[in-house]
Design a protein around this motif. Structure first.
Motif, PDB file in Angstrom:
ATOM      1  N   PRO A 188     -14.305  -0.172   2.018  1.00  0.00           N
ATOM      2  CA  PRO A 188     -14.305   1.135   2.699  1.00  0.00           C
ATOM      3  C   PRO A 188     -15.716   1.567   3.074  1.00  0.00           C
TER       4      PRO A 188
ATOM      5  N   THR B 120       0.828  -1.209   0.000  1.00  0.00           N
ATOM      6  CA  THR B 120       0.000   0.000   0.000  1.00  0.00           C
ATOM      7  C   THR B 120       0.861   1.257   0.000  1.00  0.00           C
TER       8      THR B 120
ATOM      9  N   PHE C 243       1.320   4.110  -3.081  1.00  0.00           N
ATOM     10  CA  PHE C 243       0.611   5.339  -2.728  1.00  0.00           C
ATOM     11  C   PHE C 243       1.028   6.494  -3.624  1.00  0.00           C
TER      12      PHE C 243
ATOM     13  N   ARG D 254      -6.020   7.057   5.132  1.00  0.00           N
ATOM     14  CA  ARG D 254      -7.259   6.464   4.649  1.00  0.00           C
ATOM     15  C   ARG D 254      -6.981   5.211   3.827  1.00  0.00           C
ATOM     16  N   GLU D 255      -5.943   5.246   2.989  1.00  0.00           N
ATOM     17  CA  GLU D 255      -5.637   4.078   2.162  1.00  0.00           C
ATOM     18  C   GLU D 255      -5.098   2.931   3.010  1.00  0.00           C
TER      19      GLU D 255
ATOM     20  N   GLN E  94     -16.100   8.258   2.026  1.00  0.00           N
ATOM     21  CA  GLN E  94     -15.449   8.222   0.729  1.00  0.00           C
ATOM     22  C   GLN E  94     -15.088   9.588   0.180  1.00  0.00           C
TER      23      GLN E  94
ATOM     24  N   HIS F  92      -8.125   1.463   4.747  1.00  0.00           N
ATOM     25  CA  HIS F  92      -8.919   0.658   3.824  1.00  0.00           C
ATOM     26  C   HIS F  92      -8.259  -0.692   3.561  1.00  0.00           C
ATOM     27  N   ALA F  93      -6.924  -0.686   3.434  1.00  0.00           N
ATOM     28  CA  ALA F  93      -6.206  -1.945   3.214  1.00  0.00           C
ATOM     29  C   ALA F  93      -6.384  -2.888   4.402  1.00  0.00           C
TER      30      ALA F  93
ATOM     31  N   ARG G 187      -4.893  11.348   3.301  1.00  0.00           N
ATOM     32  CA  ARG G 187      -5.138  10.433   2.183  1.00  0.00           C
ATOM     33  C   ARG G 187      -4.413   9.100   2.409  1.00  0.00           C
TER      34      ARG G 187
END
Length: 303
Positions: free
Chosen positions: A296, A237, A241, A281-282, A301, A285-286, A278
């Motif tokens: 998610p 991730t 990114f 958040r990623e 979102q 989500h992972a 950001r």
């Protein structure tokens, strides 16, 4: 679904105490417990004193989303927030707040503080995703988090720390920031992190310290379900990114590692808050996908 049961739902004025130097200390409390009826998590009990409270709690994607409101301008000199979260077995909660946590200037010897405790029973899940912390000029803030996990429980949290209101020329003009995290698995101390930043006493711009970076972010994941596969997932991730068009001109550096037992830590730095938001958040989500098999959250979102 069983309706909410409120142990107490009355707002009252925070307790007034005295600090070591004789300055007033205002304590505001928020306590909430969560349980499961059928397959839905609900608020089993809650209590708060002004100015913090639960603004809204609603089911989403098989869990309970909880939004915390602070009806004050932010943490003022002498303010102390105490938040206690208890999740019964199999409860699944996502916590966030409405906006940045703003920490205002402090009187000498009388900073502001916050303590959060998380008690997770077997197979409970807490995802704590607050908005960034904003330290105003001359602010002094101590932040303490204590987590207690039972077998199968999952706790994750992301934090972003801002050096001040940079658009107003504030950059590391705060007095001090202390942050601590203690994570227990049963009675075993799994992890203890301590951080102390005093810009007027430290050379933060030096190599090996902050360098050119101004904003910090951390993401923690703790559970006895964590494996090396989750570490590799987060490494991928970070490698993939991209800061995106909104963050052109800002660099993000980040790394991930496993803790001694049952945990993963991600640390990142940048020159603005939104690239780190950001990234957090990623990463989140992972983890939702890799550990919980969940997509998610829909209401989270938007940028």
């Amino acid at each position: 679904m069983e309706p909410e049961r409120h142990a107490a739902d009355e707002s009252s004025i925070g307790l007034l105490g005295i600090s070591g130097n004789g300055q007033p200390v205002r304590v505001s409390e928020l306590r909430a417990s969560f349980a499961v009826a059928g397959e839905q998590t609900y608020v089993a009990g809650k209590y708060h004193t002004a100015p913090i409270k639960i603004a809204k709690a609603f089911p989403v994607d098989g869990q309970l989303a909880v939004i915390v409101m602070d009806v004050s301008p932010g943490l003022l000199s002498g303010d102390r927030y105490e938040l206690d979260w208890t999740c019964e077995a199999d409860a699944h909660v996502m916590l966030t707040n409405q906006s940045y946590m703003k920490v205002h200037p402090s009187m000498p010897g009388c900073g502001s503080s916050m303590r959060q405790t998380f008690e997770l029973a077997e197979n409970a899940v807490v995802e704590n995703m607050p908005e960034p912390i904003m330290l105003f000029k001359n602010a002094s803030f101590a932040n303490e988090t204590i987590v207690r996990l039972r077998p199968g429980a999952i706790w994750m949290q992301a934090d972003v720390l801002c050096p001040g209101r940079t658009l107003r020329g504030e950059r590391f003009d705060y007095m001090g920031y202390r942050n601590s995290l203690s994570v227990y698995y049963g009675e075993e101390l799994l992890f203890a992190q301590r951080q102390r930043i005093e810009p007027r006493l430290q050379r933060l711009e030096d190599a090996g310290c902050m360098g050119e970076m101004t904003h910090l972010a951390t993401f923690y994941l703790f559970s006895d379900r964590v494996t090396s596969a989750h570490l590799e997932l987060l490494r991928h991730t970070l490698d993939e990114f991209s800061v995106g068009e909104l963050s052109v001109g800002h660099t993000v550096i980040a790394g991930v590692s496993r803790t001694h037992r049952h945990g993963i830590a991600v640390t990142a730095a940048s020159t603005a808050a939104w690239p780190l938001q950001r990234l957090m958040r990623e990463v989140w989500h992972a983890c939702r996908d890799g550990l919980l098999g969940k997509s998610p959250l829909r209401f989270m979102q938007t940028e």
